[in-house]
Design an enzyme around this catalytic site. Structure first.
Site, PDB file in Angstrom:
ATOM      1  N   GLU A  29      46.206  74.758  53.457  1.00 13.24           N
ATOM      2  CA  GLU A  29      45.694  74.232  54.716  1.00 13.24           C
ATOM      3  C   GLU A  29      44.520  75.071  55.242  1.00 13.24           C
ATOM      4  O   GLU A  29      43.789  74.628  56.113  1.00 13.24           O
ATOM      5  CB  GLU A  29      46.777  74.121  55.808  1.00 13.24           C
ATOM      6  CG  GLU A  29      47.829  73.101  55.499  1.00 13.24           C
ATOM      7  CD  GLU A  29      48.898  73.019  56.611  1.00 13.24           C
ATOM      8  OE1 GLU A  29      49.584  71.994  56.652  1.00 13.24           O
ATOM      9  OE2 GLU A  29      49.038  73.953  57.418  1.00 13.24           O
ATOM     10  N   GLU A  42      49.910  82.297  64.009  1.00 12.93           N
ATOM     11  CA  GLU A  42      50.829  82.036  62.901  1.00 12.93           C
ATOM     12  C   GLU A  42      50.168  80.949  62.075  1.00 12.93           C
ATOM     13  O   GLU A  42      50.302  79.769  62.337  1.00 12.93           O
ATOM     14  CB  GLU A  42      52.178  81.594  63.426  1.00 12.93           C
ATOM     15  CG  GLU A  42      53.262  81.640  62.356  1.00 12.93           C
ATOM     16  CD  GLU A  42      53.214  80.428  61.441  1.00 12.93           C
ATOM     17  OE1 GLU A  42      52.383  80.407  60.511  1.00 12.93           O
ATOM     18  OE2 GLU A  42      53.983  79.506  61.684  1.00 12.93           O
TER      19      GLU A  42
END
Ligand SMILES: N=C(N)NC/C=C/[C@H]1O[C@@H](n2cnc3c(N)ncnc32)[C@H](O)[C@@H]1O
Length: 445
Positions: free
Chosen positions: A205, A196
């Site tokens: 990110e 995930e």
């Protein structure tokens, strides 16, 4: 690596030492490892310098270098471009894990994927990349019968995850490994790589880079990626309440005229994207469209990069600017740019664009149903919610108007978890003259 050999000498080059490894992401860049001594010939920009290493020349990120002989403390740019201390430090505490575990839509989707594939998971080897508290790994152990789940977690949460695995009787099946997935040694290849990894606007990110590196290293031929594919969705929208709260507010607060603050408000509230925006489906000016699609089996790390190579090369004098721009756009990786063409369905105020993502989990069984996690306004809300990109000025639009253009996600070449989202649009209207605009939004550097 097609970098050119050193020909002419510029001013006396300065010797710099590499503070950390850098892997070139385009033919115009130069790879190096910590400790390499590079000769800097030209500080062509604040972020990128033209340097030489053992006779090969190319662009290097300035923040990775320190003048040879300078002391450790002299240079503020010691920061790690992945900001790992901060990133993994934040995942060593419960706050973010509580947020993700509290996100029922997200967590139940992963559980549904395991349940609907439980038969095919029997005797399989699974890697759960970035397992956090190990929830997905324990779903696998509880709801199916894999032979092994490698629960990989780089942060200090890993030691607590081991305890949770034992506490829930999963230690026979789940092995917690602490470390970065792309650096760890596993005893075997895996059949399924589940993770995930999605961030705001899908990619923020850039944990996806770790997933791709782990895929290339540990997923056996014919193995399965969960998610199997991902898409970034975009829609032109109204954002009247946000606009009222942050911009219209200054018109008459308490009977006074504060409009001189509005340029400041635009700078402060509209320059960066607004994360965790909950858009009302009514505020969508038309149906959304998927502007960027990733096939998790074929997308490459380099595809996450935009290497407009010509910006880094010294511009050959003979090339006209027009040709350069034309060639520059040919360098933009297709995965990180998407075209859109919207037809406005109702009159309203075009305040900006809203983005979200969907990910799909293909079935392990031929012809089995694909499971989808949709973080858009017509699905159950998730902790990501949506992301709002505000234009500098709202634009009145009418049914039938067309809004077409493109979006470019430009990864930050130095701060590797950051990117800039550039939007270019043209409005063609029957009632008004056509208008065009462009705006870049940093996330966050
Ligand atoms: N942002 C969302 N949705 N999920 C972020 C999920 C992040 C979790 O995965 C871990 N993680 C991230 N990258 C790696 C890696 N390369 N190797 C091992 N563990 C990693 C983090 O420490 C968090 O626990």
């Amino acid at each position: 690596m097609q970098t050119e050999k050193v020909e002419e000498e510029d001013d006396a080059p300065e010797e710099y030492v590499a503070l950390c490894d850098f892997t070139a992401s385009g033919s115009e860049q130069l790879s190096f490892i910590t400790g390499d001594k590079l000769l800097v010939h030209n500080k062509s920009s604040a972020d990128w310098w033209w340097a030489e290493l053992q006779g090969v020349i190319g662009y290097v990120p300035a923040s990775y270098l320190r003048l040879d002989g300078a002391e450790e403390g002299d240079d503020a740019s010691l920061e790690d471009p992945w900001q790992d201390d901060e990133y993994f430090g934040s995942y060593g505490t419960l706050r973010l894990h509580l947020e993700m575990l509290s996100d029922r839509s997200r967590t139940e989707t992963y559980r549904q994927v395991i349940v609907s594939n439980s038969a095919s998971l029997r005797d399989k080897v699974v890697m759960d990349l970035g397992c956090g508290t190990g929830i997905i790994s324990m779903f696998c152990a509880q709801l199916a019968k894999p032979s092994m789940v490698y629960a990989v977690e780089a942060s200090s949460m890993a030691e607590h995850t081991r305890q949770l695995v034992k506490q829930n009787g999963c230690e026979e099946v789940v092995t917690v490994l602490q470390g970065r997935a792309e650096e760890l040694e596993l005893p075997e290849q895996v059949d399924i790589l589940v993770s995930e990894w999605m961030g705001n606007c899908l990619l923020f990110e850039f944990m996806v880079e770790s997933v791709l590196l782990a895929r290339d290293r540990w997923l056996r031929d014919g193995g399965v990626m969960w998610p199997s594919s991902a898409a970034l969705a975009l829609v032109p929208c109204q954002a009247d309440s946000y606009y009222t709260e942050t911009m219209a507010f200054w018109e008459r607060p308490y009977g006074l005229d504060f409009t001189p603050l509005q340029p400041l408000a635009q700078q402060e509230f509209f320059t960066k994207p607004k994360f965790s925006h909950l858009i009302d489906p009514e505020d969508c000016l038309c149906a959304p469209c998927d502007v960027i699609c990733l096939n998790m089996y074929t997308v490459q790390v380099r595809d996450l990069e935009v290497s407009n190579g010509l910006l880094y090369y010294k511009r050959p004098q003979f090339l006209s600017v027009y040709l350069l721009i034309l060639m520059e756009h040919s360098f933009i990786s297709q995965e990180m740019t998407g075209e859109f063409q919207f037809c406005v369905e109702k009159p309203g105020i075009f305040h900006g664009f809203t983005a979200w993502f969907t990910v799909q989990f293909e079935s392990l069984e031929m012809g089995g149903a694909t499971v989808e996690l949709n973080t858009g306004p017509n699905s159950d809300p998730t902790h990501w919610k949506q992301t709002l990109f505000m234009l500098d000025r709202p634009i009145q639009v009418y049914a039938g108007d067309s809004i077409h253009g493109n979006i470019v996600l430009r990864r930050n070449p130095v701060w590797r978890r950051h990117m800039t989202v550039a939007l270019h649009w043209t409005i063609n209207s029957n009632t008004d003259d056509s208008q065009a605009g462009t705006k870049s939004f940093p996330m966050w550097r």
